[in-house]
Structures are given as structure tokens and as C-alpha cells.
Design an enzyme around this catalytic site. Sequence first.
Site, mmCIF file in Angstrom:
data_model
loop_
_atom_site.group_PDB
_atom_site.id
_atom_site.type_symbol
_atom_site.label_atom_id
_atom_site.label_comp_id
_atom_site.label_asym_id
_atom_site.label_seq_id
_atom_site.Cartn_x
_atom_site.Cartn_y
_atom_site.Cartn_z
ATOM 1 N N SER A 13 0.841 -1.199 0.000
ATOM 2 C CA SER A 13 0.000 0.000 0.000
ATOM 3 C C SER A 13 0.872 1.243 0.000
ATOM 4 C CB SER A 13 -0.895 0.006 1.230
ATOM 5 O OG SER A 13 -1.462 1.296 1.380
ATOM 6 N N HIS A 38 -1.264 -1.202 -4.309
ATOM 7 C CA HIS A 38 -2.518 -0.924 -3.598
ATOM 8 C C HIS A 38 -2.620 0.583 -3.333
ATOM 9 C CE1 HIS A 38 -5.932 -2.151 -1.076
ATOM 10 N NE2 HIS A 38 -5.535 -1.246 -0.199
ATOM 11 N N ASP A 40 -4.881 3.505 -1.721
ATOM 12 C CA ASP A 40 -5.963 3.756 -0.762
ATOM 13 C C ASP A 40 -6.566 5.134 -0.994
ATOM 14 O OD1 ASP A 40 -6.107 1.410 0.968
ATOM 15 O OD2 ASP A 40 -4.025 1.881 1.457
ATOM 16 N N HIS A 71 -8.512 0.895 -3.831
ATOM 17 C CA HIS A 71 -9.427 0.582 -2.727
ATOM 18 C C HIS A 71 -10.151 1.876 -2.374
ATOM 19 C CE1 HIS A 71 -9.555 -0.535 1.876
ATOM 20 N NE2 HIS A 71 -10.761 -0.395 1.351
ATOM 21 N N ASP A 180 -6.525 -6.852 4.162
ATOM 22 C CA ASP A 180 -5.915 -5.524 4.246
ATOM 23 C C ASP A 180 -5.937 -4.998 5.679
ATOM 24 O OD1 ASP A 180 -5.090 -2.912 3.848
ATOM 25 O OD2 ASP A 180 -6.765 -2.352 2.551
HETATM 26 C C1 DX5 Z 1 -6.364 1.179 5.741
HETATM 27 C C2 DX5 Z 1 -5.911 0.894 4.337
HETATM 28 C C3 DX5 Z 1 -4.789 -0.044 4.254
HETATM 29 C C4 DX5 Z 1 -3.523 0.426 4.901
HETATM 30 C C5 DX5 Z 1 -2.761 -0.793 5.324
HETATM 31 O O1 DX5 Z 1 -7.556 1.881 5.689
HETATM 32 O O2 DX5 Z 1 -6.986 0.338 3.584
HETATM 33 O O3 DX5 Z 1 -4.554 -0.438 2.908
HETATM 34 O O4 DX5 Z 1 -2.712 1.196 4.060
HETATM 35 O O5 DX5 Z 1 -1.658 -0.394 6.057
HETATM 36 P P1 DX5 Z 1 -0.928 -1.366 7.080
HETATM 37 O O6 DX5 Z 1 -0.459 -2.554 6.314
HETATM 38 O O7 DX5 Z 1 0.153 -0.520 7.621
HETATM 39 O O8 DX5 Z 1 -1.972 -1.776 8.114
HETATM 40 ZN ZN ZN Z 2 -6.487 -0.523 1.569
#
Ligand code: DX5
Ligand code: ZN
Length: 237
Positions: A13, A38, A40, A71, A180
Site C-alpha cells: 500500500s 494498492h 488507498d 481501494h 488488508d
Molecule cells: C487502511 C488501508 C490499508 C492500509 C494498510 O484503511 O486500507 O490499505 O494502508 O496499512 P498497514 O499494512 O500498515 O496496516
Molecule cells: Zn487498503
Amino acid sequence: MTLRPVTPLLAPSILSADFARLGEALRLLEQAGGCTVHVDVMDGRFVPNLTIGMPVVASLRKETKLPLDCHLMIVEPLKFAAEFVQAGADWVSVHQEADPHLHRTLAAIRAAGAQAGVVLNPATPVETLTDLVGDFDFALLMSVNPGFGGQSFIPRTLDKVQRLDALRTERQTPFLIQVDGGVGLDNAQALVRAGADVLVAGHAVFKASDPLRAIRELLSEMKQGRESIGLESRPNG
Ligand code: DX5
Ligand code: ZN
């Protein structure tokens, strides 16, 4: 018969990357192999945070051939889903909780030419997907409450992954299972064994002292998880 793909994927991400150096982040993922990107997207309404939108996706598209996995943590996702595809998204996922017309939105994403995904928050049961099987290409289970990177993994997600894997087997309908939030070396193998095919990782990759090594270790854990249940992986997967 397993409905799982031959190549598991890691989806780092970029939320946890340096936004002024996204090109470098893409080069890293290209070098590592086995990755999608990914992205966000947060609107400050569905989740209590703001991130990026279509212009950034369009810029990423010009810079890489890697699949872009968007996402959407936004209200009324139908308004923007096709625009994300036009901007260059290959995968677009929308939250079940944000959309009373999911069937229509997923169809619009597919019609625009992308893989359509539905996302479930930690509190949303996988059984809410029962009447949508066949209408989405992947399901994303949140293992943290969406909005921020760097949160702790919610262990109950493992049970949700198993139940979703059982649903696709029972229906004999293939779709990918993505997880995720809080994913790292301590849970990647267990998630893959439970049925996950794609793992999103933000902090575990971009906040690591050696991100390339972190990706390789995560992919190796995923591979070991598959092998432990008798599934093979293609090289790079
Ligand atoms: C949270 C996001 C995730 C986030 C994951 O709302 O959808 O994709 O970036 O980050 P980590 O892996 O650090 O939990
Ligand atoms: Zn995400």
C-alpha cells in the site's frame, strides 16, 4: 477442487510510502516482482482521513505497467468508480457499507473494464456476500478499521477468510480473497493457509528498514503458507 489462483500476490500500500517519491516506490515493486500496487482512496466521509484521487492514479498509470488496485473508501462509490478505471485502475474495490446498490456498482466497474471488488469492514459478516457471488472478481476483508495505516491486525479476520473460502468452494465460483490491515511476517502464512490470495501491506513494506527485503520475506511466507496446504506457487509468487 481449489478455486485459488496459481500466483499469490502481495499488494504493497503506497499509503505508507513517501508521496513525494511514488515513482521510486513503483520501481521497488517492479524490481521485487509478485506485486500489485494498492492505492488507498479516502474521502474524509466514509473514513476519517483524506488521501488521493484520480489524478494521482493517472500519474501512477503513466509510470508503471504493474496492476493498480484502487481501494475506494468513499461514500457513493458509483459516482467515481468508472472514473478510476478510466484513470488507469485495473482493480477497483468498493465498500459494502458505503453502497446500497452494490450490484449496480460492481457491474459498472466490470463494464468499464476493471476487476470488481467488494470490501467488508471488520464488523461486516462475510455472509452479506452470499447473494453477490459471481458478481465480483475479488473480495477484500479489512483486518483493521479502515482509515489509517499502521494499525494492529484483528485476529478474528482469519475465521472470516476461512468462511469466505468455504463459500467460493461451495458455490464453485472463483474469486480472489484479499486481506488488508496490519498484515506482516507474523500473520502472512496463517492468512494464506486460511484462504487469502492477495495480502495488502503498508507499514510492513514501506516502513521497513529494507523494503525490498521485506517484500521478498512476505512473498516467501506466502509461498510457504501455500506449500503447507499442498498448493504450488509460480516463481515470483
Ligand atoms: C487502511 C488501508 C490499508 C492500509 C494498510 O484503511 O486500507 O490499505 O494502508 O496499512 P498497514 O499494512 O500498515 O496496516
Ligand atoms: Zn487498503
